[in-house]
Design a protein around this motif. Structure first.
Motif: not given
Length: 290
Positions: A279-285
């Motif tokens: 999978s892929y994941c986008f960074y978030s705070e």
């Protein structure tokens, strides 16, 4: 075949006199005065590699020479590719001009440096590329991305990717086959990303990609989906492999701390692994700091 050309330029009067024309051109005659600007333009149009025409003209046009002379610049040198008359292939040459006569004149030469230049380029390639995958190595990747930042470009997506359960490949198929896996994945990356993408083998089973001009998840998702799908369906000696990707964005996740954008991508990669891999994941705070 001897290609060496030796000449003198009368900068003030825009004239060039050849002492030796070698085999570069049958049109040029030693001992004959030519209009310098006319010679340069025709020489560039007829012989020089397309991508280097402007570069050569900017450095050697008559106004550039006059400016260099007034500013007491001692020499001008440029490497470029040209196709000598009668040749089908381009060769590397260098054009060098020395300005010992003040504003009045200069002496110059065009020399064949093909073998030396090819060797130099090969050495540069080896120093900046991973020998196995032929992708950029970590140091060259970081230089390329930092250079992009320094050019004042506005946006980009930074992706850190690794192969899920790669240790199992080495343990069950051996390190030699592990190398084949990495080469196959490198090929998938180069074939399924936009041309401007900067791609590197970051080390071990880690790869890194930087996508100039992308700053939103929806812009990048189709590319990531395609990469994951192609890895999943690739033949790996009976094994089904997958990759995980962590993504951060420039300038949103970029600070003055060294490689902060990469560290945010690493946090996102960890979350992708934690959520089940492949999978892929986008960074978030919400994911916290690195």
């Amino acid at each position: 075949m001897v290609y060496t050309v030796i000449f003198e330029v009368d900068i003030k009067n825009n004239q060039i006199l050849f002492f030796h024309t070698g085999s570069l051109s049958v049109k040029l005659k030693a001992g004959v005065l030519y209009d310098y600007e006319d010679f340069l333009e025709q020489f560039i149009i007829d012989n020089v590699y397309e991508e280097e025409k402007i570069y050569l003209y900017q450095n050697f046009n008559i106004e550039a020479l006059r400016s260099a002379s007034v500013n007491k610049r001692e020499n001008i040198t440029c490497d470029f590719r040209l196709r000598p008359e009668g040749n089908r292939e381009y060769r590397w040459f260098t054009m060098s001009l020395m300005l010992p006569h003040g504003a009045g004149g200069a002496v110059g030469a065009i020399l064949d440096i093909h073998e030396k230049k090819i060797h130099e380029l090969e050495m540069q390639h080896q120093a900046s590329h991973d020998a196995m995958t032929n992708l950029l190595n970590r140091q060259a990747f970081e230089r390329a991305v930092f250079s992009y930042f320094m050019q004042g470009e506005k946006t980009g997506a930074y992706c850190l990717m690794d192969v899920d359960n790669f240790k199992l490949v080495n343990d069950t198929r051996g390190h030699a086959y592990g190398d084949i896996v990495l080469m196959k994945i490198a090929k998938i990356l180069t074939e399924n990303t936009p041309k401007r993408t900067i791609i590197a083998r970051y080390g071990g089973d880690e790869f890194c990609m930087f996508f100039p001009g992308i700053d939103r998840a929806e812009q990048l998702e189709p590319v990531l989906i395609k990469i994951l799908e192609n890895v999943r369906k690739e033949e790996f000696d009976g094994m089904q492999l997958s990759v995980s990707v962590g993504v951060s964005f420039y300038p949103k996740h970029y600070t003055e701390e060294k490689n902060s954008i990469g560290k945010y991508a690493d946090v996102a990669l960890y979350k992708a692994k934690e959520s089940g891999k492949d999978s892929y994941c986008f960074y978030s705070e919400e994911m916290g700091e690195f």
